[in-house]
Design an enzyme around this catalytic site. Structure first.
Site, PDB file in Angstrom:
ATOM      1  N   SER A  30      -2.521  -7.163 -14.492  1.00 52.02           N
ATOM      2  CA  SER A  30      -1.765  -8.091 -13.639  1.00 52.02           C
ATOM      3  C   SER A  30      -2.678  -8.943 -12.784  1.00 52.02           C
ATOM      4  O   SER A  30      -3.503  -8.417 -12.032  1.00 52.02           O
ATOM      5  CB  SER A  30      -0.862  -7.311 -12.662  1.00 52.02           C
ATOM      6  N   HIS A  61       1.608 -12.502 -16.173  1.00 52.45           N
ATOM      7  CA  HIS A  61       0.889 -12.152 -17.393  1.00 52.45           C
ATOM      8  C   HIS A  61       0.971 -13.325 -18.357  1.00 52.45           C
ATOM      9  O   HIS A  61       2.062 -13.837 -18.613  1.00 52.45           O
ATOM     10  CB  HIS A  61       1.540 -10.946 -18.089  1.00 52.45           C
ATOM     11  N   HIS A  86       4.069  -3.646 -22.070  1.00 53.16           N
ATOM     12  CA  HIS A  86       4.342  -2.367 -21.400  1.00 53.16           C
ATOM     13  C   HIS A  86       5.614  -1.753 -21.994  1.00 53.16           C
ATOM     14  O   HIS A  86       6.554  -2.489 -22.309  1.00 53.16           O
ATOM     15  CB  HIS A  86       4.610  -2.581 -19.903  1.00 53.16           C
ATOM     16  N   TYR A  88       7.854  -0.449 -20.320  1.00 50.29           N
ATOM     17  CA  TYR A  88       8.991  -0.758 -19.434  1.00 50.29           C
ATOM     18  C   TYR A  88       9.646  -2.105 -19.742  1.00 50.29           C
ATOM     19  O   TYR A  88      10.745  -2.387 -19.284  1.00 50.29           O
ATOM     20  CB  TYR A  88       8.603  -0.663 -17.947  1.00 50.29           C
ATOM     21  N   GLU A  89       8.955  -2.956 -20.537  1.00 53.15           N
ATOM     22  CA  GLU A  89       9.588  -4.218 -20.944  1.00 53.15           C
ATOM     23  C   GLU A  89      10.527  -3.990 -22.124  1.00 53.15           C
ATOM     24  O   GLU A  89      11.166  -4.931 -22.593  1.00 53.15           O
ATOM     25  CB  GLU A  89       8.513  -5.225 -21.386  1.00 53.15           C
ATOM     26  N   ALA A 116      -3.942  -3.077 -12.554  1.00 51.09           N
ATOM     27  CA  ALA A 116      -3.684  -3.002 -11.113  1.00 51.09           C
ATOM     28  C   ALA A 116      -3.024  -1.651 -10.869  1.00 51.09           C
ATOM     29  O   ALA A 116      -2.145  -1.257 -11.627  1.00 51.09           O
ATOM     30  CB  ALA A 116      -2.743  -4.128 -10.701  1.00 51.09           C
ATOM     31  N   MET A 223       1.356   1.656 -14.382  1.00 49.16           N
ATOM     32  CA  MET A 223       2.376   1.661 -15.446  1.00 49.16           C
ATOM     33  C   MET A 223       1.840   1.171 -16.790  1.00 49.16           C
ATOM     34  O   MET A 223       2.624   0.746 -17.645  1.00 49.16           O
ATOM     35  CB  MET A 223       3.544   0.753 -15.033  1.00 49.16           C
ATOM     36  N   SER A 224       0.528   1.187 -16.955  1.00 51.89           N
ATOM     37  CA  SER A 224      -0.013   0.628 -18.207  1.00 51.89           C
ATOM     38  C   SER A 224      -1.181   1.485 -18.683  1.00 51.89           C
ATOM     39  O   SER A 224      -1.348   2.628 -18.257  1.00 51.89           O
ATOM     40  CB  SER A 224      -0.503  -0.803 -17.942  1.00 51.89           C
ATOM     41  N   ASN A 247      -2.434  -1.578  -3.837  1.00 52.90           N
ATOM     42  CA  ASN A 247      -1.525  -1.111  -2.779  1.00 52.90           C
ATOM     43  C   ASN A 247      -1.702   0.388  -2.588  1.00 52.90           C
ATOM     44  O   ASN A 247      -2.264   1.058  -3.461  1.00 52.90           O
ATOM     45  CB  ASN A 247      -0.071  -1.434  -3.148  1.00 52.90           C
ATOM     46  N   HIS A 281       5.679  -6.508  -6.320  1.00 53.87           N
ATOM     47  CA  HIS A 281       4.861  -6.999  -7.435  1.00 53.87           C
ATOM     48  C   HIS A 281       4.036  -8.210  -6.971  1.00 53.87           C
ATOM     49  O   HIS A 281       2.910  -8.404  -7.424  1.00 53.87           O
ATOM     50  CB  HIS A 281       5.766  -7.359  -8.619  1.00 53.87           C
TER      51      HIS A 281
HETATM   52  N1  ADE Z   1       0.841  -0.617  -9.964  1.00 50.23           N
HETATM   53  C1  ADE Z   1       0.428  -1.007  -8.749  1.00 50.23           C
HETATM   54  N2  ADE Z   1       0.887  -0.176  -7.819  1.00 50.23           N
HETATM   55  C2  ADE Z   1       1.616   0.773  -8.467  1.00 50.23           C
HETATM   56  C3  ADE Z   1       2.330   1.899  -8.050  1.00 50.23           C
HETATM   57  N3  ADE Z   1       2.416   2.231  -6.780  1.00 50.23           N
HETATM   58  N4  ADE Z   1       2.952   2.644  -8.976  1.00 50.23           N
HETATM   59  C4  ADE Z   1       2.871   2.330 -10.254  1.00 50.23           C
HETATM   60  N5  ADE Z   1       2.217   1.268 -10.709  1.00 50.23           N
HETATM   61  C5  ADE Z   1       1.587   0.499  -9.821  1.00 50.23           C
END
Ligand code: ADE
Length: 306
Positions: A30, A61, A86, A88-89, A116, A223-224, A247, A281
């Protein structure tokens, strides 16, 4: 059913001779597609021109391969995925890992996968210089519970049926990452090492899930990446994963009790209900853009020393 040959032929039709056999693959996470800006003689191959490819639906993306030369001198032929797929898509796991298998069949030997991620480890805070994590191992609950990209009939007897993952993350590539950080005079704290937890998303984790992953030994969560790592390992590639920490996953030690708040309210006290901190996001994309340059330099430096 599209076969690899059709995909490879479509890609090669775009490429001059010097880019036909990329040596290094890079997957841009990302906000990290700026990584390809440094390529010389860049050729963009949109996924929609390649039979067998899905198209990425995530904001931020892109949806293309970038081929080019990276590094000093003549440069090393490389290919970068600008945008990935992903689960999730709604993409099947086999579509998610298809481009990785294509890169392997194009001749890629080393793959650098970026993403990320959220930090679960207070020693890897966001907002300090500690922004990148060289992944040393992973924790993938989906893999352990039936969401594994290698499930299914064996497609080739050249590939192992039972893939060992005790050495998933190449020590020699990880070594190059730390040497690159040293050469670039990054602070010692700029590059940490840690364990990546893969969650399917698209929901972010609850505090209880964040705590669970932390207690299970994960340092960052995302998530990847992990399906790609498995396919790359199955294809015999050397794998390195670099996570950009965008984050912090807030994991409260205790819950504020609404039951106690109501008791206080009934006793005449003014109460304020808790407001949870939420991840967005947009935040992930902004930090990704800010830090893409540093990540690019690390990747370029690694490619230079291969
Ligand atoms: N990508 C960035 N931050 C995330 C989080 N907290 N959980 C899952 N995927 C993320």
């Amino acid at each position: 059913m599209v076969n690899f040959e059709a995909s490879i032929n479509a890609i090669k039709a775009f490429l001059p001779d010097k880019l036909q056999h990329p040596r290094v693959g890079i997957v841009c996470g990302s906000g990290l597609s700026g990584l390809a800006d440094e390529f010389k003689d860049i050729v963009i191959v949109p996924y929609k021109e390649i039979p067998g490819f899905a198209s990425s639906t995530v904001p931020g993306h892109k949806s293309a391969f970038a081929f080019g030369l990276l590094g000093n001198g003549e440069g090393v032929p490389v290919v970068a995925m600008l945008g990935r797929f992903h689960p999730y898509e709604g993409h099947s796991l086999s579509s998610v890992v298809y481009p990785i298998r294509v890169m392997a069949k194009l001749g890629v030997k080393d793959i650098i996968i970026t993403n990320a991620a959220g930090s679960l480890n207070p020693a890897i805070p966001v907002g300090t210089s500690k922004f990148f994590v060289v992944v040393q191992d992973h924790l993938a609950l989906p893999n352990l519970t039936g969401m594994n990209p290698l499930l299914g009939p064996q497609t080739s007897f050249d590939l192992p049926r039972f893939l060992p993952l005790s050495d998933a993350y190449s020590p020699s590539l990880r070594r190059l990452a730390f040497l690159a950080a040293h050469r670039l005079q990054l602070k010692d704290s700029a590059l940490a090492e840690g364990v990546y937890a893969w969650v399917s998303g698209p929901s972010y984790e609850t505090p209880a899930e964040g705590r669970f992953l932390r207690q299970a030994g994960a340092d960052v969560v995302g998530m990847s990446t992990i399906p790609e790592v498995l396919a790359a390992k199955e294809e015999g590639l050397n794998v390195m994963v670099l996570s950009l920490v965008t984050n912090f996953v807030v994991i409260p030690d205790t819950y504020r009790s609404i039951k106690d708040e109501v008791k206080a309210e009934l006793a005449g006290k003014k109460v304020e209900l808790p407001v949870a901190q939420v991840v967005s996001h947009e935040e992930v994309l902004t930090i990704g853009k800010e830090k893409a340059g540093v990540l690019m330099k690390i990747v370029e430096n690694i490619v230079d020393s291969l």
